[in-house]
Design a protein around this motif. Structure first.
Motif, PDB file in Angstrom:
ATOM      1  N   SER A 249     -10.195   7.625   2.647  1.00 19.98           N
ATOM      2  CA  SER A 249      -9.240   7.591   3.764  1.00 19.98           C
ATOM      3  C   SER A 249      -7.937   8.266   3.388  1.00 19.98           C
ATOM      4  O   SER A 249      -6.855   7.841   3.802  1.00 19.98           O
ATOM      5  CB  SER A 249      -8.989   6.135   4.202  1.00 19.98           C
ATOM      6  OG  SER A 249     -10.156   5.552   4.687  1.00 19.98           O
ATOM      7  N   ARG A 250      -8.041   9.331   2.609  1.00 20.06           N
ATOM      8  CA  ARG A 250      -6.818  10.026   2.183  1.00 20.06           C
ATOM      9  C   ARG A 250      -6.116  10.731   3.333  1.00 20.06           C
ATOM     10  O   ARG A 250      -4.938  11.062   3.230  1.00 20.06           O
ATOM     11  CB  ARG A 250      -7.169  11.034   1.088  1.00 20.06           C
ATOM     12  CG  ARG A 250      -7.645  10.372  -0.209  1.00 20.06           C
ATOM     13  CD  ARG A 250      -8.104  11.386  -1.225  1.00 20.06           C
ATOM     14  NE  ARG A 250      -8.569  10.735  -2.451  1.00 20.06           N
ATOM     15  CZ  ARG A 250      -9.172  11.355  -3.446  1.00 20.06           C
ATOM     16  NH1 ARG A 250      -9.389  12.659  -3.366  1.00 20.06           N
ATOM     17  NH2 ARG A 250      -9.568  10.689  -4.514  1.00 20.06           N
ATOM     18  N   GLY A 251      -6.859  10.996   4.421  1.00 17.58           N
ATOM     19  CA  GLY A 251      -6.228  11.635   5.570  1.00 17.58           C
ATOM     20  C   GLY A 251      -5.369  10.700   6.394  1.00 17.58           C
ATOM     21  O   GLY A 251      -4.640  11.140   7.275  1.00 17.58           O
ATOM     22  N   LEU A 252      -5.464   9.405   6.123  1.00 21.11           N
ATOM     23  CA  LEU A 252      -4.624   8.448   6.844  1.00 21.11           C
ATOM     24  C   LEU A 252      -3.163   8.619   6.459  1.00 21.11           C
ATOM     25  O   LEU A 252      -2.860   9.015   5.326  1.00 21.11           O
ATOM     26  CB  LEU A 252      -5.046   7.021   6.501  1.00 21.11           C
ATOM     27  CG  LEU A 252      -6.147   6.358   7.320  1.00 21.11           C
ATOM     28  CD1 LEU A 252      -6.487   5.003   6.723  1.00 21.11           C
ATOM     29  CD2 LEU A 252      -5.727   6.182   8.771  1.00 21.11           C
ATOM     30  N   PRO A 253      -2.261   8.318   7.385  1.00 25.80           N
ATOM     31  CA  PRO A 253      -0.852   8.277   6.991  1.00 25.80           C
ATOM     32  C   PRO A 253      -0.670   7.299   5.840  1.00 25.80           C
ATOM     33  O   PRO A 253      -1.325   6.254   5.789  1.00 25.80           O
ATOM     34  CB  PRO A 253      -0.144   7.797   8.254  1.00 25.80           C
ATOM     35  CG  PRO A 253      -1.079   8.108   9.370  1.00 25.80           C
ATOM     36  CD  PRO A 253      -2.445   8.007   8.814  1.00 25.80           C
ATOM     37  N   LEU A 254       0.225   7.627   4.912  1.00 24.61           N
ATOM     38  CA  LEU A 254       0.397   6.831   3.709  1.00 24.61           C
ATOM     39  C   LEU A 254       0.718   5.384   4.034  1.00 24.61           C
ATOM     40  O   LEU A 254       0.149   4.453   3.437  1.00 24.61           O
ATOM     41  CB  LEU A 254       1.501   7.438   2.843  1.00 24.61           C
ATOM     42  CG  LEU A 254       1.838   6.675   1.552  1.00 24.61           C
ATOM     43  CD1 LEU A 254       0.614   6.586   0.649  1.00 24.61           C
ATOM     44  CD2 LEU A 254       3.012   7.342   0.836  1.00 24.61           C
TER      45      LEU A 254
ATOM     46  N   GLN B 157      -8.479  15.386   9.680  1.00 26.61           N
ATOM     47  CA  GLN B 157      -7.092  14.914   9.754  1.00 26.61           C
ATOM     48  C   GLN B 157      -6.338  15.776  10.748  1.00 26.61           C
ATOM     49  O   GLN B 157      -6.203  16.982  10.580  1.00 26.61           O
ATOM     50  CB  GLN B 157      -6.413  14.986   8.389  1.00 26.61           C
ATOM     51  CG  GLN B 157      -4.959  14.548   8.435  1.00 26.61           C
ATOM     52  CD  GLN B 157      -4.306  14.613   7.075  1.00 26.61           C
ATOM     53  OE1 GLN B 157      -4.917  15.054   6.119  1.00 26.61           O
ATOM     54  NE2 GLN B 157      -3.061  14.190   7.000  1.00 26.61           N
ATOM     55  N   ASP B 158      -5.902  15.160  11.822  1.00 27.32           N
ATOM     56  CA  ASP B 158      -5.114  15.855  12.833  1.00 27.32           C
ATOM     57  C   ASP B 158      -3.642  15.565  12.564  1.00 27.32           C
ATOM     58  O   ASP B 158      -3.125  14.511  12.890  1.00 27.32           O
ATOM     59  CB  ASP B 158      -5.513  15.359  14.232  1.00 27.32           C
ATOM     60  CG  ASP B 158      -4.843  16.165  15.338  1.00 27.32           C
ATOM     61  OD1 ASP B 158      -3.935  16.954  15.018  1.00 27.32           O
ATOM     62  OD2 ASP B 158      -5.244  16.009  16.508  1.00 27.32           O
ATOM     63  N   ARG B 159      -2.951  16.513  11.957  1.00 28.40           N
ATOM     64  CA  ARG B 159      -1.567  16.275  11.534  1.00 28.40           C
ATOM     65  C   ARG B 159      -0.606  16.184  12.724  1.00 28.40           C
ATOM     66  O   ARG B 159       0.495  15.695  12.593  1.00 28.40           O
ATOM     67  CB  ARG B 159      -1.117  17.378  10.570  1.00 28.40           C
ATOM     68  CG  ARG B 159      -1.940  17.387   9.286  1.00 28.40           C
ATOM     69  CD  ARG B 159      -1.372  18.343   8.268  1.00 28.40           C
ATOM     70  NE  ARG B 159      -2.178  18.359   7.060  1.00 28.40           N
ATOM     71  CZ  ARG B 159      -2.093  17.492   6.079  1.00 28.40           C
ATOM     72  NH1 ARG B 159      -1.226  16.513   6.161  1.00 28.40           N
ATOM     73  NH2 ARG B 159      -2.864  17.578   5.019  1.00 28.40           N
TER      74      ARG B 159
END
Length: 666
Positions: A115-120, A652-654
């Motif tokens: 889940s590294r694409g999640l916001p921190l 990941q949709d930034r």
């Protein structure tokens, strides 16, 4: 042994890491300290490794016969084969709870890695919630249920042996698979709590939560199926589901997670049912913990339950109260503000999914009431009450038919509003279903007595109904795409294919239930060498008895030849085993597996005649379509796996996923 001591210290280290995982990321979010938030994934991975080391320490204790451990001495023996020593690690309360926490830590590690694409800040919240759950379970494990307690100075020469009922390959696969599903529901619960905490309940949250839910559901489906199969051939009763309280404890979270999957799909695509989805995530994990309580508290009597003292049951009940209370409190404080939802019309997929989820929840409550009512009645001195299969079958089966009816229309109707004329289509599909269903009923009935069975006909009609509307929906989706029909079909999203495959699995299981429930034949007979008996058009001839010596048991084995219409089919070898350490008898059935007419023979007890014991009780079953139950479950799980592989769940949709949440509930 040094390695078992290392396992104990690794368990203590895992507790420290779980506390840090719960506390530091939480402080990092509250104080906006990014370095503390970044510690969450590292702590989750470290905690998982520590739990793995602890578990390996206990495994070593079993493999090297370290009977100085109370748990090993109680559940193993030097004569036990190595593979059963391995599975004996989770064959009792303490070891299975260690496996439970190990799997929870593994899920946390997977969330940290994938889940590294999640916001921190969102990832820190999710892992902090998982750390809190892990901390509570580890506190219980260390202080009330440690598998590393010693027998010293009284060191036993040998162990008491593993329960013969558990000396089966089913113990190797069933608990780990079931726990992967049970415990995996902690992940959508953590996402739910993190979303409420952050005030972020949108399509992005559900997109990241949905694959974890589907993956846990797939494991739970397989775990339940393996447990059903194990009980079927191991207990010698020929049944595949007994509505046992512990069986129900696994079915309830499966039903709730099925509803959660459908609710997540609607929330992701249309932004509706946010509050509903939150409650289902809490409810599903709460039911998983309830199952853990029922198995370990001693409040029920079951062949599946662990012998546990009330202290352990109260500890689990306290954890359950904290989880449910904390989840409902968070929902009460933040969830009621979830008012921004899209509109939809009555004639839409959203409406059908609401109906589907209501029916699933009613089914869950039916099972919950039937499971808990005897416990409640006993607690309030209302007398001993038994709730058995008649109650569950009378209520659960019609609800299953209603789910199939809704499933057919729900799969092909569109979101928001569907203005297509459906009346003629549904009438044609209904007529086709009635006609083809009649043909299917006739073919299925020929496997048994040939008589008409209403349950088989209704299930067949509804199965055809779902399949016909599924085909219509596929044709509608590929109608405007370019290329051949097959190419256009293949290009449909993996999640869509996974949904259809899972639905086909449901149909196969439903047909299997209808077939085996209506057409099963059972016959009890006393037989001696040279005797034969007739069941339908099968002849069973008892050729001989022999004595078998295993690694830790002696057995009497019957050799039974089976013919169908005077044509040889197979030879079966049912056994009656006596385990030399526990002196406990066990039945090993003889099986001839088949998708259509399975043959099942169990050897009972010897019958004394004129002072001789050369006559034995033999039970013979013909089980049409029983394999369809487990085949359908496997197909359901494969459908879930395919849905998880959909790439859009890993994108990941930034623009929609900044480092901090887009909206806060104020």
């Amino acid at each position: 042994m040094l390695i078992t001591e290392l396992g104990y210290f690794a368990l203590l280290l895992a507790l420290v890491l779980a506390i840090l995982q719960a506390v530091l990321p939480t402080l990092g979010v509250l104080k906006h300290q990014v370095p503390w938030q970044r510690l969450a994934p590292s702590l989750a991975v470290a905690g998982s490794l520590a739990m793995g080391l602890s578990f390996l320490g206990l495994v070593a204790g079993f493999l090297y016969n370290d009977f100085s451990l109370v748990y090993v001495a109680s559940h193993s023996n030097s004569l036990l084969p190595w593979y059963y020593k391995l599975s004996a690690t989770w064959g009792g309360h303490e070891g299975s709870l260690l496996l439970w926490v190990l799997i929870l830590a593994t899920w946390g590690m997977m969330v940290a890695v994938f889940s590294r694409g999640l916001p921190l800040d969102m990832r820190a919240r999710v892992l902090a919630v998982l750390g809190m759950v892990q901390t509570m379970m580890l506190l219980m494990l260390v202080f009330t249920s440690s598998p590393f307690n010693r027998t010293l100075p009284n060191l036993p020469v040998d162990g008491a042996d593993l329960n013969p009922l558990l000396q089966d390959p089913g113990l190797i696969f069933h608990p780990p698979m079931l726990y992967m599903g049970y415990v995996g529901l902690a992940v959508p619960f953590a996402f739910c709590m993190a979303g409420l905490w952050a005030g972020r309940i949108d399509a992005v949250w559900t997109r990241w939560s949905r694959p974890w839910t589907v993956l846990a559901w797939g494991f739970l489906t397989l775990g339940i199926a393996i447990g059903s199969w194990w009980a079927y051939y191991e207990l010698g009763w020929g049944g595949w589901w007994f509505w046992d309280p512990v069986e129900n404890a696994s079915l309830m979270p499966w039903l709730a997670s099925t509803a959660l999957i459908h609710s997540l799909a609607v929330t992701e695509k249309r932004g509706v049912f946010k509050a509903w989805t939150m409650m289902l995530a809490i409810f599903a994990f709460a039911l998983s913990l309830l199952g853990t309580f029922l198995v370990r508290s001693g409040v029920i009597t079951s062949v599946h339950s662990f012998a546990a003292d009330p202290t352990r049951g109260m500890a689990i009940l306290a954890i359950l109260a904290v989880i449910i209370g904390g989840g409902l409190l968070m929902f009460a404080l933040r969830g009621w503000r979830l008012t921004v939802e899209s509109s939809y019309r009555l004639k839409s997929k959203e409406t059908l999914l609401v109906v589907n989820n209501i029916v699933l929840l009613i089914a869950t409550l039916v099972v919950l009431l039937g499971t808990l009512y005897p416990i409640i009645a006993d607690a309030f001195k209302l007398g001993q009450v038994s709730v058995g299969p008649p109650y569950f079958n009378a209520l659960f089966v019609p609800l299953t038919w209603l789910i199939l009816a809704v499933m057919g229309v729900g799969a092909m109707i569109r979101y928001k509003s569907d203005n297509r004329p459906f009346f003629k289509l549904l009438v044609v599909c209904a007529l086709l279903s009635l006609i083809i269903g009649a043909g299917m009923t006739y073919l299925i009935a020929r496997l048994g007595d040939g008589a008409f069975h209403g349950s088989i006909y209704i299930t067949s009609v509804l199965s055809v109904w779902v399949l016909v509307l599924m085909v219509y929906d596929i044709k509608d989706k590929i109608r405007h795409a370019k290329g051949s029909r097959f190419a256009k079909f293949i290009k449909l999203s993996p999640s869509y294919h996974g949904m259809n495959i899972a639905h086909v699995g449901v149909l196969i299981t439903a047909l299997g239930v209808a077939g085996v429930s209506s057409l099963s034949v059972e016959k009890d007979v006393a037989m001696m060498v040279g005797d034969s008996t007739q069941v339908q058009n099968y002849e069973f001839y008892l050729q001989e008895f022999s004595t078998i010596t295993g690694s830790n048991y002696d057995a009497t084995q019957a050799t039974i030849n089976v013919k169908k219409d005077k044509t040889f089919v197979t030879t079966l070898y049912p056994q009656k085993r006596n385990y030399v350490v526990s002196m406990m008898p066990m039945t090993e059935v003889g099986l001839y597996p088949s998708l259509f007419n399975e043959i099942y023979v169990a050897l009972g007890e010897p019958i004394v005649k004129d002072g001789k014991t050369d006559t034995w009780a033999v039970r013979v079953y013909i089980k049409p379509m029983v394999r369809w139950l487990w085949l359908g479950a496997i197909i359901m799980s494969l459908g879930g796996l395919l849905a998880v592989l959909d790439k859009r769940y890993r994108l990941q949709d930034r623009r929609t996923m900044p480092n901090q949440t887009q909206q806060e509930i104020k």
